[in-house]
Write a protein that holds these residues in place. Structure first.
Motif, PDB file in Angstrom:
ATOM      1  N   LYS A   1     -46.785  25.652  61.787  1.00  0.00           N
ATOM      2  CA  LYS A   1     -46.860  26.534  62.609  1.00  0.00           C
ATOM      3  C   LYS A   1     -47.468  27.896  62.079  1.00  0.00           C
TER       4      LYS A   1
ATOM      5  N   VAL B   1     -47.384  31.661  61.910  1.00  0.00           N
ATOM      6  CA  VAL B   1     -46.596  32.769  61.929  1.00  0.00           C
ATOM      7  C   VAL B   1     -47.066  34.093  61.346  1.00  0.00           C
TER       8      VAL B   1
ATOM      9  N   MET C   1     -52.405  36.207  60.933  1.00  0.00           N
ATOM     10  CA  MET C   1     -51.513  34.951  60.903  1.00  0.00           C
ATOM     11  C   MET C   1     -51.698  33.960  60.056  1.00  0.00           C
TER      12      MET C   1
ATOM     13  N   VAL D   1     -42.475  24.534  58.726  1.00  0.00           N
ATOM     14  CA  VAL D   1     -41.313  24.928  59.342  1.00  0.00           C
ATOM     15  C   VAL D   1     -40.544  23.735  59.787  1.00  0.00           C
TER      16      VAL D   1
END
Length: 125
Positions: free
Chosen positions: A25, A27, A74, A79
């Motif tokens: 992902k 983040v 980003m 995760v």
């Protein structure tokens, strides 16, 4: 309690998360505010001792300006889908687990002065 000598120990606590249930992902990259404040303090001390300050672009701050007003960068990280708060921890060269990081501060009589349990993404691999 005696705070003359304080001992801090950190350990990793295995999370109840399956390593096979993971996702990559994007983040937001965490700000390095503390590093910027630390280098500002170091620069003030260097000026007080007649030394030139560190180069602004190489002081641990990625942007060089120290403000976080722009868009956040980003970063892609692994995760857990079971426990998204834990992070990936490499045990040695081959073993990977999802884990939390815990720090405990004690005095010389083994009284606990503080505990910090936090999640941390240890690697992006």
């Amino acid at each position: 309690m005696d705070t003359e000598a304080i001992f801090v120990d950190g350990t990793h606590i295995k999370a109840s998360a399956n390593l096979n249930k993971q996702a990559r992902k994007a983040v937001p990259k965490e700000a390095k505010r503390y590093a910027h404040e630390l280098f500002d303090e170091i620069d003030k001390d260097r000026e007080a001792h007649g030394k030139k300050p560190f180069d602004e672009n190489n002081n641990g701050n990625d942007s060089g300006s120290g403000d976080n007003s722009g868009e956040s960068e980003m970063v892609e990280k692994t995760v857990s889908t079971t426990d998204p708060e834990c992070g990936v921890f490499h045990k040695g060269e081959h073993k990977k687990v999802f884990a939390y990081e815990a720090h405990t501060a004690c005095d010389k009589h083994n009284f606990i002065l503080g505990v910090q349990l936090r999640q941390e993404i240890f690697t992006t691999a």
